[in-house]
Enzyme design. Structure first.
Site, PDB file in Angstrom:
ATOM      1  N   THR A   1      -2.555  -6.188  -0.543  1.00 34.20           N
ATOM      2  CA  THR A   1      -1.805  -5.365  -1.111  1.00 34.20           C
ATOM      3  C   THR A   1      -0.744  -5.214  -0.309  1.00 34.20           C
ATOM      4  O   THR A   1      -0.585  -4.760   0.969  1.00 34.20           O
ATOM      5  CB  THR A   1      -2.228  -4.383  -2.165  1.00 34.20           C
TER       6      THR A   1
ATOM      7  N   ARG B   1      -8.647 -12.548 -12.496  1.00 36.55           N
ATOM      8  CA  ARG B   1      -9.495 -10.628 -12.231  1.00 36.55           C
ATOM      9  C   ARG B   1      -7.799 -10.603 -11.487  1.00 36.55           C
ATOM     10  O   ARG B   1      -7.500 -11.702 -11.539  1.00 36.55           O
ATOM     11  CB  ARG B   1     -10.166 -11.016 -11.244  1.00 36.55           C
ATOM     12  N   VAL B   2      -7.437  -9.440 -12.146  1.00 38.34           N
ATOM     13  CA  VAL B   2      -5.842  -9.417 -12.631  1.00 38.34           C
ATOM     14  C   VAL B   2      -6.432  -7.536 -12.148  1.00 38.34           C
ATOM     15  O   VAL B   2      -7.024  -6.710 -12.941  1.00 38.34           O
ATOM     16  CB  VAL B   2      -5.365  -8.881 -13.411  1.00 38.34           C
ATOM     17  N   GLY B   3      -6.075  -7.079 -11.356  1.00 37.17           N
ATOM     18  CA  GLY B   3      -6.047  -6.341 -10.447  1.00 37.17           C
ATOM     19  C   GLY B   3      -5.416  -4.883 -10.917  1.00 37.17           C
ATOM     20  O   GLY B   3      -4.295  -5.245 -12.042  1.00 37.17           O
TER      21      GLY B   3
ATOM     22  N   THR C   1      -2.074   1.048  -3.586  1.00 38.48           N
ATOM     23  CA  THR C   1      -2.287  -0.405  -2.810  1.00 38.48           C
ATOM     24  C   THR C   1      -3.939   0.663  -3.273  1.00 38.48           C
ATOM     25  O   THR C   1      -4.089   1.709  -2.933  1.00 38.48           O
ATOM     26  CB  THR C   1      -2.272  -0.370  -1.476  1.00 38.48           C
TER      27      THR C   1
HETATM   28  N1  GLY Z   1      -4.691  -3.826  -5.032  1.00 36.48           N
HETATM   29  C1  GLY Z   1      -5.382  -4.338  -5.356  1.00 36.48           C
HETATM   30  C2  GLY Z   1      -6.140  -5.165  -6.109  1.00 36.48           C
HETATM   31  O1  GLY Z   1      -6.649  -4.398  -7.123  1.00 36.48           O
HETATM   32  O2  GLY Z   1      -5.875  -5.917  -6.526  1.00 36.48           O
END
Ligand code: GLY
Length: 310
Positions: A169, A197-199, A220
């Site tokens: 990130t 997958r979405v973070g 992050t």
């Molecule tokens: N911090 C970015 C993610 O885990 O997608």
């Protein structure tokens, strides 16, 4: 008041062979973003410019250089937020877009929605004339090699996340001369993540938040942990209760570590120009520009200084 811009290039165990390039990359992005503020641009313009610079730099996990999913594809997430209005735009799981942060800004400015995902986000990009790039234009040799190495990743094993969670990130926060704050965050997510997958990065209050009443944050770190504690809003809520930007970040990151065993980092700026760069991982490349001075660091408690020519 004087303007301030802070950027990060991701909190993780940055290996020595990427350390120098990571520091040079955040320094360049901070100077690029600050040039926008210096020319009278808004905090929103500045964070977008800084993150675009980081997305172009193959050293970082965003845009060109993004981590790949289990299918070996790039799926990008980004958010941008304007602290003046609480206007916010985000995209998730977009493909073939060089600057997801600019697409997120277009979602904010050209639609009545906050987030568009996957095919819908790409269709929207096409409808407003955003050019796509070939998939391979965003894939670096390093990420293709890592993808091959990590093919056996079993998603969802929290205790194991450090093994796969690497290369994390980018983000920027800024306050402009008018006292308006903004944030932007962009990522390729976790290496060998599940398709779809979405973070945390595109989720409002998690990967970023900006409010002129308290400040702007870009986060992050391990996305699933950040999502569980709504890290960006948690930091701002500590500020609202009287903590300094650094104390608020430390408290929230400590809580994330204690509560869900997650590590990460955050950059914060307040409307009065206080700023911090804090992390609980081994390293985080960050840089900040204020009053003609460039500050930067990589290791815990490291804070180097360079005078900029005016
Ligand atoms: N911090 C970015 C993610 O885990 O997608």
């Amino acid at each position: 008041m004087s303007a301030v811009l802070v950027v990060h290039g991701g909190a993780w165990a940055i290996p020595n062979d990427l350390a120098q390039a990571s520091v040079e990359g955040v320094k360049a992005a901070a100077c690029g973003g600050f040039a926008v503020l210096k020319a009278g641009g808004s905090a929103l313009d500045a964070v977008e410019a800084a993150v675009m610079g980081l997305e172009d730099n193959g050293v970082f996990n965003a845009g060109h250089g993004a981590a790949l999913n289990t299918d070996g594809e790039v799926e990008l997430d980004s958010i941008i937020m304007d602290g003046r209005t609480l206007g916010c735009g985000a995209v998730s799981s977009v493909k073939n877009i060089a600057h997801p942060v600019s697409l997120a800004r277009a979602v904010m400015e050209k639609t009545s929605h906050v987030m568009l995902t996957d095919r819908g986000a790409n269709l929207f990009a096409e409808s407003i004339g955003v050019a796509t790039v070939p998939t391979e234009a965003l894939v670096t040799e390093l990420e293709r090699t890592e993808w091959k190495k990590n093919k056996t990743y079993m998603a969802g094993v929290v205790e194991d996340f450090n093994a796969q969670w690497a290369h994390d990130t980018v983000g920027a926060v800024a306050v402009d001369r008018a006292g308006n704050v903004a944030c932007a965050t962009s990522t390729g997510g976790i290496r060998n993540k599940m398709v779809g997958r979405v973070g945390d990065s595109p989720v409002i209050g998690c990967g970023g938040y900006a409010d002129n009443l308290s400040g702007a944050v870009s986060c992050t770190g391990h996305g699933e942990s950040i999502l569980k504690v709504t890290l960006a809003r948690l930091i701002l809520s500590h500020i609202e209760q009287g903590k300094s930007v650094a104390e608020a970040s430390q408290l929230a990151l400590q809580y994330m570590g204690d509560r869900v065993k997650g590590a990460g980092g955050a950059i914060v700026v307040s409307p009065s120009g206080q700023w911090s760069a804090t992390f609980t991982t081994e390293r985080m490349a960050w840089a900040a520009v204020e009053d003609g001075v460039l500050w930067y660091g990589l290791e815990p408690n490291e804070r180097k200084k360079e005078q900029l020519s005016q």
